[in-house]
Design an enzyme around this catalytic site. Structure first.
Site, PDB file in Angstrom:
ATOM      1  N   CYS A 191       0.794  -1.233   0.000  1.00 36.59           N
ATOM      2  CA  CYS A 191       0.000   0.000   0.000  1.00 36.59           C
ATOM      3  C   CYS A 191       0.823   1.278   0.000  1.00 36.59           C
ATOM      4  CB  CYS A 191      -0.939  -0.004   1.201  1.00 36.59           C
ATOM      5  SG  CYS A 191      -1.784  -1.573   1.451  1.00 36.59           S
ATOM      6  N   HIS A 248      -4.164   7.750   5.650  1.00 40.77           N
ATOM      7  CA  HIS A 248      -4.266   6.451   4.967  1.00 40.77           C
ATOM      8  C   HIS A 248      -5.655   5.865   5.199  1.00 40.77           C
ATOM      9  CE1 HIS A 248      -2.683   3.025   2.876  1.00 40.77           C
ATOM     10  NE2 HIS A 248      -2.888   2.208   3.888  1.00 40.77           N
ATOM     11  N   HIS A 308      -9.841   1.197  -1.249  1.00 38.70           N
ATOM     12  CA  HIS A 308      -8.386   1.135  -1.068  1.00 38.70           C
ATOM     13  C   HIS A 308      -7.769   0.656  -2.376  1.00 38.70           C
ATOM     14  CE1 HIS A 308      -4.458   0.712   0.323  1.00 38.70           C
ATOM     15  NE2 HIS A 308      -4.637  -0.008   1.422  1.00 38.70           N
TER      16      HIS A 308
END
Length: 400
Positions: A161, A294, A329
């Site tokens: 990520c 995030h 995401h």
């Protein structure tokens, strides 16, 4: 001699828009791109929600002017579209007029092609060329070909990520050290059965809209997207009299080595990354006007990041929000997606809301921004915190 790092262009395609303008409109209108799965035939299609790009592969191929026999993965297709928008936005006529590189991030790579042709590729000679697009570097090479980059650095970063944030960090360092004059940086990841099944196994997918930093968060929504920034040196900006969208001022990367798929409960890696970014930028915590968090809406991530933000900023936590409730995401592309959103926030002096939030987390008393807010923004921090404590964060500023 250290160089400044100017941002002169950006491009994006996501579940909430096919270009920068459409994404911004969706952000200010609170338009979510999260839906049930429509483009992948999976047993989970009625169980989870995802953020899918509206275009089919055929439509993407048409936009790029590809022939039907191309072997572009969906990752390569959306990546090329976002990168070309960024280059156009930067007003670049000759991509090789200066020392120009491409750093692209991905985790999925060409997995969608592998899933399509894997079972019978040994029996069909023609299928083997499609399997060749599996590896992560293939999509990067396809993007480079679409941009016409042929004389400089072309490389791929794949660290889950945090990948695209690290692409931005590496690109900035190459310019500051004088090794390159211009770097196109970002990331691209498409939806695939592999990632759906993998995250389902981890038991962190939500069956409803994700709720970042909410006490009752149930997990993340996967998303597919691509975004790229054009970074250029002071010399290029001066030589071409270019308008500048902002500057990359700081960046930090840390690995707390806490767990294979979880961050430290106390946010050790995230804390280190933010502190490093501030140090590189020469800023104090008080200089940050907004944090694009995030914020994946998983139990571990939001707790870890929230605690880290408190450790770094103390009693004066700036406005913060997660935009993953809009897009899902987007894995390796997330750092680039949210870099574009951070720059849009800074350009337009607006903070995008943390959608779907209802209940304050019990572990701390900081609350994300819940409504669209107008605010003068000079400096924005963008966080990307990945698996295994791979932490990266980037600071953008209007000022050099």
């Amino acid at each position: 001699m250290s160089q400044g790092v100017a941002i002169t262009g950006m491009g994006i395609i996501s579940a909430i828009g096919n270009n920068v303008a459409e994404n911004f409109r969706s952000l200010v209108e609170g338009k979510k791109g999260i839906t049930t799965i429509s483009k992948i035939n999976t047993i989970h299609k009625d169980v989870i929600k995802v953020g899918e790009i509206g275009y089919t592969n055929s439509q993407l191929e048409h936009i790029l002017g590809l022939t039907p026999d191309n072997n572009y993965s969906r990752t390569g297709l959306i990546g090329a579209i976002a990168a070309k928008e960024a280059v156009t936005n930067a007003g670049i006529k000759d991509i090789n007029a200066f020392k120009t590189g491409l750093i692209s991030a991905t985790s999925v790579g060409g997995m969608d092609m592998t899933e399509k042709y894997y079972y019978d590729y040994l029996e069909h000679e023609t299928h083997r060329r499609y399997i060749a697009s599996h590896h992560a570097g293939d999509s990067t090479q396809k993007i480079a070909e679409q941009l016409g980059i042929d004389k400089s650095l072309v490389t791929t970063i794949s660290t889950a990520c945090s990948s695209a944030a690290k692409a931005i960090m590496l690109g900035a360092r190459l310019i500051k050290s004088g090794q390159l004059d211009r770097v196109i940086v970002g990331g691209s990841d498409c939806m695939s059965k592999f990632t759906i099944n993998g995250f389902k196994t981890l038991m962190i997918l939500s069956d409803t809209y994700n709720t970042p930093f909410d006490e009752n968060r149930k997990g993340l929504n996967l998303g597919e997207a691509a975004a790229f920034l054009v970074l250029e040196s002071d010399a290029v900006v001066k030589a071409e009299n270019k308008p500048v969208l902002g500057y990359v001022k700081g960046y930090g990367n840390a690995n707390d080595a806490f767990h294979q798929t979880a961050s430290s409960d106390h946010g050790d890696g995230a804390t280190l990354a933010m502190e490093k970014a501030l140090k590189v930028a020469g800023y104090t915590p008080k200089d940050i006007d907004y944090i694009n968090a995030h914020g994946t809406a998983t139990g571990n991530n939001d707790l870890s990041e929230g605690r880290a933000i408190i450790r770094v900023f103390g009693e004066e936590v700036p406005d913060f929000s997660s935009t993953k409730a809009y897009t899902g995401h987007t894995l390796a592309a997330a750092g680039a997606i949210e870099a574009v959103y951070s720059i849009l926030a800074m350009q337009n002096n607006v903070i995008f809301p943390n959608l779907n939030f209802k209940t304050q987390m019990k572990e701390f008393n900081i609350t994300p921004q819940l409504e669209l807010k107008e605010k003068e923004l000079q400096t924005v921090m963008s966080n990307s915190f990945g698996f295994g404590g791979n932490c990266s964060t980037v600071i953008f500023s209007k000022n050099q």
